[in-house]
Each structure stands twice: as C-alpha cells, then as structure tokens.
Scaffold this motif. Structure first.
Motif, mmCIF file in Angstrom:
data_model
loop_
_atom_site.group_PDB
_atom_site.id
_atom_site.type_symbol
_atom_site.label_atom_id
_atom_site.label_comp_id
_atom_site.label_asym_id
_atom_site.label_seq_id
_atom_site.Cartn_x
_atom_site.Cartn_y
_atom_site.Cartn_z
ATOM 1 N N ILE A 108 0.939 -1.241 0.202
ATOM 2 C CA ILE A 108 0.004 -0.075 0.064
ATOM 3 C C ILE A 108 0.718 1.255 -0.037
ATOM 4 C CG2 ILE A 108 -1.740 1.278 1.403
ATOM 5 C CD1 ILE A 108 -2.534 -1.461 2.169
ATOM 6 N N LEU A 109 1.897 1.233 0.856
ATOM 7 C CA LEU A 109 2.891 2.469 0.809
ATOM 8 C C LEU A 109 3.381 2.659 -0.579
ATOM 9 C CD1 LEU A 109 4.762 1.857 4.335
ATOM 10 C CD2 LEU A 109 2.846 3.405 3.799
ATOM 11 N N PHE A 110 3.951 1.612 -1.206
ATOM 12 C CA PHE A 110 4.105 1.838 -2.577
ATOM 13 C C PHE A 110 3.157 2.176 -3.508
ATOM 14 C CE2 PHE A 110 5.249 0.155 -6.696
ATOM 15 C CZ PHE A 110 6.447 0.860 -7.137
ATOM 16 N N GLN A 111 2.187 1.349 -3.432
ATOM 17 C CA GLN A 111 1.255 1.664 -4.533
ATOM 18 C C GLN A 111 0.509 3.152 -4.472
ATOM 19 O OE1 GLN A 111 0.386 -0.206 -7.110
ATOM 20 N NE2 GLN A 111 1.534 -2.047 -6.382
ATOM 21 N N ARG A 112 0.490 3.568 -3.109
ATOM 22 C CA ARG A 112 -0.250 4.781 -2.788
ATOM 23 C C ARG A 112 0.628 6.008 -3.174
ATOM 24 N NH1 ARG A 112 -3.687 5.677 -4.846
ATOM 25 N NH2 ARG A 112 -5.183 6.817 -3.517
ATOM 26 N N GLY A 113 1.966 5.765 -3.197
ATOM 27 C CA GLY A 113 3.206 6.857 -3.436
ATOM 28 C C GLY A 113 3.350 7.554 -2.360
ATOM 29 N N LYS A 157 -9.707 -5.629 14.851
ATOM 30 C CA LYS A 157 -9.215 -5.082 13.329
ATOM 31 C C LYS A 157 -7.789 -4.179 13.577
ATOM 32 C CE LYS A 157 -11.900 -0.860 13.065
ATOM 33 N NZ LYS A 157 -12.867 -0.253 11.912
ATOM 34 N N ILE A 158 -7.319 -4.224 12.417
ATOM 35 C CA ILE A 158 -5.957 -3.310 12.369
ATOM 36 C C ILE A 158 -6.215 -2.279 11.265
ATOM 37 C CG2 ILE A 158 -3.640 -3.319 11.747
ATOM 38 C CD1 ILE A 158 -3.754 -4.846 14.084
ATOM 39 N N SER A 159 -6.177 -1.175 11.463
ATOM 40 C CA SER A 159 -6.355 -0.080 10.506
ATOM 41 C C SER A 159 -5.011 0.735 10.023
ATOM 42 C CB SER A 159 -7.397 1.058 11.042
ATOM 43 O OG SER A 159 -8.687 0.507 11.015
ATOM 44 N N MET A 160 -4.595 0.696 8.923
ATOM 45 C CA MET A 160 -3.655 1.584 8.293
ATOM 46 C C MET A 160 -4.101 2.649 7.807
ATOM 47 S SD MET A 160 -1.017 0.954 5.126
ATOM 48 C CE MET A 160 -0.099 2.418 4.679
ATOM 49 N N ILE A 161 -3.705 4.217 8.439
ATOM 50 C CA ILE A 161 -4.172 5.373 8.166
ATOM 51 C C ILE A 161 -3.395 6.018 7.387
ATOM 52 C CG2 ILE A 161 -6.341 5.264 9.782
ATOM 53 C CD1 ILE A 161 -4.337 7.257 11.452
ATOM 54 N N ILE A 162 -3.623 6.897 6.474
ATOM 55 C CA ILE A 162 -2.604 7.530 5.529
ATOM 56 C C ILE A 162 -3.305 9.176 5.646
ATOM 57 C CG2 ILE A 162 -2.127 8.303 3.220
ATOM 58 C CD1 ILE A 162 -2.443 5.399 2.355
ATOM 59 N N THR A 163 -2.456 9.735 6.421
ATOM 60 C CA THR A 163 -2.766 11.269 6.528
ATOM 61 C C THR A 163 -2.089 12.210 6.085
ATOM 62 O OG1 THR A 163 -3.263 10.416 9.062
ATOM 63 C CG2 THR A 163 -3.180 12.839 8.840
ATOM 64 N N THR A 219 5.733 -10.587 -7.091
ATOM 65 C CA THR A 219 6.866 -9.595 -6.748
ATOM 66 C C THR A 219 6.202 -8.241 -5.984
ATOM 67 O OG1 THR A 219 8.094 -10.050 -8.656
ATOM 68 C CG2 THR A 219 8.435 -7.867 -7.494
ATOM 69 N N ILE A 220 6.421 -8.069 -4.527
ATOM 70 C CA ILE A 220 6.060 -7.078 -3.860
ATOM 71 C C ILE A 220 7.061 -6.120 -3.633
ATOM 72 C CG2 ILE A 220 4.655 -6.746 -1.655
ATOM 73 C CD1 ILE A 220 4.001 -9.514 -1.632
ATOM 74 N N LEU A 221 6.896 -4.977 -3.495
ATOM 75 C CA LEU A 221 7.636 -3.887 -3.181
ATOM 76 C C LEU A 221 7.806 -3.666 -1.526
ATOM 77 C CD1 LEU A 221 9.292 -2.451 -5.457
ATOM 78 C CD2 LEU A 221 7.047 -3.590 -6.253
ATOM 79 N N MET A 222 9.103 -3.789 -1.026
ATOM 80 C CA MET A 222 9.105 -3.449 0.257
ATOM 81 C C MET A 222 10.020 -2.141 0.452
ATOM 82 S SD MET A 222 7.400 -6.297 1.506
ATOM 83 C CE MET A 222 7.891 -6.643 3.116
ATOM 84 N N SER A 223 9.755 -1.595 1.853
ATOM 85 C CA SER A 223 10.304 -0.212 2.006
ATOM 86 C C SER A 223 11.806 -0.791 2.633
ATOM 87 C CB SER A 223 9.559 0.484 2.980
ATOM 88 O OG SER A 223 10.293 1.438 3.650
ATOM 89 N N SER A 276 12.850 3.976 -2.745
ATOM 90 C CA SER A 276 13.062 3.468 -1.274
ATOM 91 C C SER A 276 12.589 2.217 -1.055
ATOM 92 C CB SER A 276 12.637 4.484 -0.397
ATOM 93 O OG SER A 276 11.306 4.587 -0.331
ATOM 94 N N PHE A 277 12.109 1.529 -2.128
ATOM 95 C CA PHE A 277 11.491 0.151 -2.132
ATOM 96 C C PHE A 277 12.233 -0.810 -2.921
ATOM 97 C CE2 PHE A 277 7.975 3.024 -0.961
ATOM 98 C CZ PHE A 277 7.323 2.430 -0.183
ATOM 99 N N GLU A 278 12.333 -2.109 -2.534
ATOM 100 C CA GLU A 278 12.824 -2.979 -3.236
ATOM 101 C C GLU A 278 12.056 -4.298 -3.627
ATOM 102 O OE1 GLU A 278 16.418 -4.241 -1.081
ATOM 103 O OE2 GLU A 278 15.191 -5.337 0.326
ATOM 104 N N ASN A 279 12.345 -5.209 -4.512
ATOM 105 C CA ASN A 279 11.376 -6.271 -4.820
ATOM 106 C C ASN A 279 11.803 -7.409 -3.864
ATOM 107 O OD1 ASN A 279 10.458 -4.782 -7.061
ATOM 108 N ND2 ASN A 279 11.976 -5.916 -8.509
ATOM 109 N N ALA A 280 10.447 -7.970 -3.543
ATOM 110 C CA ALA A 280 10.683 -9.128 -2.663
ATOM 111 C C ALA A 280 9.377 -10.259 -3.335
ATOM 112 C CB ALA A 280 10.265 -8.854 -1.334
ATOM 113 N N GLN A 281 9.863 -11.244 -3.326
ATOM 114 C CA GLN A 281 8.946 -12.410 -3.790
ATOM 115 C C GLN A 281 8.519 -13.074 -2.777
ATOM 116 O OE1 GLN A 281 8.947 -12.917 -6.862
ATOM 117 N NE2 GLN A 281 10.394 -11.326 -7.246
ATOM 118 N N GLN A 282 6.886 -13.171 -2.737
ATOM 119 C CA GLN A 282 6.137 -13.712 -1.504
ATOM 120 C C GLN A 282 4.847 -14.090 -2.427
ATOM 121 O OE1 GLN A 282 6.897 -14.652 0.945
ATOM 122 N NE2 GLN A 282 5.239 -15.357 2.181
#
Length: 207
Positions: free
Chosen positions: A29-34, A81-87, A50-54, A40-46
């Motif tokens: 989400i951090l990568f996709q939402r810019g 629940k867990i909430s990730m908020i973008i502010t 291919t998922i971008l990780m900070s 500052s992200f690198e590829n990881a396989q999971q």
C-alpha cells in the motif's frame, strides 16, 4: 511456519500467517499509494508475486514493533481489526483508511477442553497463500480507481482490541480514524481456517 503435527494450524500459527500478510500488504500500500519515493523500495518475492518492500530503516523498525505486538495479541484472540491510516502531513486530515478485520471462524476449528487458545484447524497452506495472493493482487490494482494522492502524507497503524489488556510503553490510546465524505471498497477475503480476514479501504472522495 504455521503448521504443526498433521498439518494443523494453531491459533498462534494463524496469527503468524496474518501478520506476514499485514507486513507485505502494508508495504505494498505504501508503494502503490506513493507515500514514499519509489526508489526507497525493493522487490521481494512472496505468494508467487513480486511485492515492493520499504528499505527505510525507520519504517522497517516501526512495522516490526507494531506487528510483533499484533501477533502476540492476535494469538490470544484480543484483536478485532487493524487499521492503516494515510494522513495529510500538513492538515492532519485522514485521506485513506485500510481496515484489516479479523474474526474467528468457529465452524472450522477444533477446541481442546473449551480453551480458546488451543483451537486448531487443518487447511492446506498452499490454498491459504493462493487466497492471500488474490488479495495482494487487488491491493496492487487499487491505484487504478483510488484518487491520486498529491499531498505529502504520513501513515500510522491503529490496533483495535476487544478486551482490556496491557499496552506497551510509549503506546497511547487514540480515537478511531474518521474520513468525511468517504467511499468504501471491499476487497477479497481470505481464511487461515481459524481466522477470516477481510480487507476494506475507505477513502476520501475528491470534491
């Protein structure tokens, strides 16, 4: 990682699976939402993806601490629940809220002696990972319909617990995230066999 004898998944094992999903999901989400620069992200396989990780040490440390506590509480069935908020970093307005809702699926589990901490379930790990892969693909696709985020933003993670318990030092209680004029999109669900996990994104409509 999350299996025991006879391929049984325990409550603790289910918590591990979910926390791993949260780690990759939040980074994606951090990568996709810019929220942070792409470099500052690198590829990881999971999950066959291919998922971008900070690579930012502060973000990594923050997530390790949050997810460690999440796993501990989830293994005790304390989390709703867990909430990730973008502010917006300047106005403090909440622009997006990604909810990861967890609930026990009592129809699929075995419980020893009525002890909720000793529940177990048999579910093929490959099937679980395929379900998570479908959710991760949806997270990646959200950039096609979510509003462009142009402001400088920060993120935080809120943990909603359903029982009174001790909280770590330096943690504090806070109000729920509220988005005015919001739109809601329900993504796919996945199940560990013990927990069902729903992923929902609430976002601010542009005016």
């Amino acid at each position: 990682m999350a299996t025991s004898q006879s391929n049984k998944i325990t409550l603790k094992g289910s918590a591990q699976i979910i926390v791993e999903y949260l780690k990759y999901g939040i980074n994606s989400i951090l990568f996709q939402r810019g929220i942070y620069p792409a470099e500052s992200f690198e590829n990881a396989q999971q999950y066959g993806l291919t998922i971008l990780m900070s690579t930012d040490p502060k973000i990594q440390e923050f997530l390790v601490n949050v997810l460690r506590q999440t796993e501990e509480w989830l293994a005790k069935d304390l989390i709703e629940k867990i909430s990730m908020i973008i502010t917006n970093a300047h106005t403090k307005e909440v622009l997006e809220c990604w909810d990861f809702k967890m609930q026990l699926d009592a129809t699929n589990v075995e419980c020893e002696g009525g002890d909720a901490t000793k529940i177990a379930c048999t579910k093929d790990m490959k099937r679980i990972q395929n379900e998570i892969r479908d959710v991760m693909r949806q997270i990646s696709a959200t950039v096609s319909y979510l509003p462009l985020i142009e402001a400088i933003c920060t993120f935080d993670v809120l943990i909603y617990i359903n029982k009174t318990c001790d909280t770590p030092e330096k943690w504090k209680e806070t109000d729920a995230a509220v988005i005015q004029n919001s739109q809601v999109v329900q993504l796919r669900s996945f199940s560990t066999g013990i927990h069902k996990v729903d992923t929902v994104v609430n976002y601010k409509m542009t005016t």
